[in-house]
Design a protein around this motif. Structure first.
Motif, PDB file in Angstrom:
ATOM      1  N   UNK A 192       3.507  71.091 -35.690  1.00  0.00           N
ATOM      2  CA  UNK A 192       4.700  71.403 -36.770  1.00  0.00           C
ATOM      3  C   UNK A 192       5.669  72.784 -36.905  1.00  0.00           C
ATOM      4  N   UNK A 193       5.264  73.956 -35.687  1.00  0.00           N
ATOM      5  CA  UNK A 193       6.140  74.418 -36.090  1.00  0.00           C
ATOM      6  C   UNK A 193       7.717  74.152 -35.183  1.00  0.00           C
ATOM      7  N   UNK A 194       8.741  75.200 -34.902  1.00  0.00           N
ATOM      8  CA  UNK A 194       9.575  75.253 -34.451  1.00  0.00           C
ATOM      9  C   UNK A 194       8.896  75.693 -32.760  1.00  0.00           C
ATOM     10  N   UNK A 195       8.829  76.815 -32.316  1.00  0.00           N
ATOM     11  CA  UNK A 195       8.652  77.263 -31.263  1.00  0.00           C
ATOM     12  C   UNK A 195       6.505  78.024 -31.619  1.00  0.00           C
ATOM     13  N   UNK A 196       6.576  77.564 -30.083  1.00  0.00           N
ATOM     14  CA  UNK A 196       4.944  78.455 -29.844  1.00  0.00           C
ATOM     15  C   UNK A 196       5.317  79.751 -28.917  1.00  0.00           C
ATOM     16  N   UNK A 197       4.697  80.997 -29.072  1.00  0.00           N
ATOM     17  CA  UNK A 197       5.477  81.496 -27.680  1.00  0.00           C
ATOM     18  C   UNK A 197       4.488  82.205 -27.096  1.00  0.00           C
ATOM     19  N   UNK A 198       3.753  81.650 -26.170  1.00  0.00           N
ATOM     20  CA  UNK A 198       2.951  82.766 -25.566  1.00  0.00           C
ATOM     21  C   UNK A 198       2.538  83.923 -24.814  1.00  0.00           C
ATOM     22  N   UNK A 220       5.852  80.315 -34.494  1.00  0.00           N
ATOM     23  CA  UNK A 220       7.690  80.246 -35.826  1.00  0.00           C
ATOM     24  C   UNK A 220       7.332  79.059 -36.211  1.00  0.00           C
ATOM     25  N   UNK A 221       8.210  78.891 -37.136  1.00  0.00           N
ATOM     26  CA  UNK A 221       8.958  78.338 -37.647  1.00  0.00           C
ATOM     27  C   UNK A 221       9.991  78.190 -38.539  1.00  0.00           C
ATOM     28  N   UNK A 222      10.437  76.955 -38.914  1.00  0.00           N
ATOM     29  CA  UNK A 222      12.101  76.803 -39.016  1.00  0.00           C
ATOM     30  C   UNK A 222      12.555  77.740 -40.522  1.00  0.00           C
ATOM     31  N   UNK A 223      11.474  78.046 -41.315  1.00  0.00           N
ATOM     32  CA  UNK A 223      12.028  78.571 -43.074  1.00  0.00           C
ATOM     33  C   UNK A 223      10.572  78.938 -43.530  1.00  0.00           C
ATOM     34  N   UNK A 224      10.045  79.495 -42.710  1.00  0.00           N
ATOM     35  CA  UNK A 224       8.362  80.328 -43.000  1.00  0.00           C
ATOM     36  C   UNK A 224       8.354  81.076 -41.669  1.00  0.00           C
TER      37      UNK A 224
END
Length: 320
Positions: free
Chosen positions: A153-159, A181-185
């Protein structure tokens, strides 16, 4: 460079920190001592090695799969973990890192284990158990459908992204296992652990990651970070430690509080002063190795890769 992991090593044994952070340098070619220290600095226990394989499979294969909204192929991930296990085991067992002309950064299958380097027992059962643990950790994560859906459900996962900022004039570096990272959270920072018992907590480490992300977001956010990242307060960040090897998939959630931030700042201030006084900011050849104390506790030496080139106070205490 100040890191929280490095400062913990410094507190246990200053000389060990000196070897790892000032003497060791993979670019050195014509200095036998520094080259040897560089090799020794890369040694792992079997337990640590298995954790690195899990981290790599998750960050290199699973996270990109989720980012691309693709189906997860469990068999492929487990198969790649096995391939990596076998290739790295061979590399470590034959000590290929000691072959002339080897450049560690170019060895995709690089691994160096205490057992083979020091001629310690490395039973077949220990290796079988390590492989089973890798499978268990990956399967536990993949079986957590609710958490996988949450990641999707996330906008982007950064590992495994390095985050750099300044504290009291000294550069600080942190590298969270995963930032969601999320769009609005607000962002969610996750730290994977592959420990047999999972009894220790890592809230301080996660708080330090939160500070690093907040500092970077406020000064120079990475190009792929959400544009609204700086609008979130650090107290709204979510922090989780995920014990992948535990059969119950223990996930501990932590909060960022003013008290915890103050504790971290105080600890970092003490650490920066201690390390600066010892010359940790200096380069090899400028710093004085005699400034760095050795440990007083013999148990710290058992898993130290530099014990054969170090006369520690722990051994002196035993001899007296």
């Amino acid at each position: 460079m100040f890191t929280h992991t490095g400062y913990k090593i410094f507190q246990k044994c200053e000389l060990q920190w000196y070897f790892k952070n000032i003497v060791a340098d993979g670019r050195v070619k014509n200095d036998p001592f520094r080259k040897e220290v560089t090799i020794l600095s890369k040694l792992d226990s079997i337990e640590s090695w298995r954790g690195k394989i899990v981290d790599d499979i998750v960050s290199r294969l699973l996270v990109p799969t989720i980012n691309r909204k693709m189906n997860i192929d469990r068999g492929y991930l487990i198969g790649e973990a096995d391939r990596q296990f076998d290739a790295q085991l061979e590399y470590a067992a034959f000590q290929k890192y000691r072959e002339p002309g080897r450049k560690f950064s170019q060895d995709a299958d690089f691994a160096a284990l205490f057992n083979f380097e020091f001629g310690l027992d490395c039973s077949e059962q220990a290796l079988i158990d390590a492989r089973k643990d890798i499978h268990a950790a990956l399967n536990n994560l993949l079986d957590d459908g609710e958490f996988i859906s949450y990641l999707r459900s996330a906008k982007l996962l950064v590992s495994q992204r390095s985050l750099h900022y300044q504290f009291s004039g000294l550069p600080v570096s942190s590298k969270p296992d995963l930032i969601v990272f999320f769009e609005d959270r607000p962002p969610h920072i996750v730290d994977w652990k592959v420990h047999t018992f999972g009894i220790h907590t890592y809230d301080e480490q996660l708080i330090s990651y939160a500070v690093a992300l907040f500092k970077v977001a406020a000064t120079k956010p990475h190009v792929d970070f959400p544009v609204n990242l700086k609008s979130h307060q650090i107290f709204d960040y979510k922090l989780s430690e995920y014990q992948l090897l535990h059969p119950d998939r223990i996930r501990r959630d932590y909060e960022v509080t003013a008290e915890r931030l103050e504790e971290l700042s105080d600890r970092m201030s003490r650490g920066v002063i201690e390390m600066y006084q010892k010359g940790c900011h200096k380069k090899y050849g400028e710093s004085d190795p005699s400034n760095f104390e050795t440990t007083y506790y013999i148990e710290n030496c058992h898993t130290c890769s530099f014990k054969n080139i170090c006369k520690t106070k722990a051994y002196e205490n035993v001899s007296h």
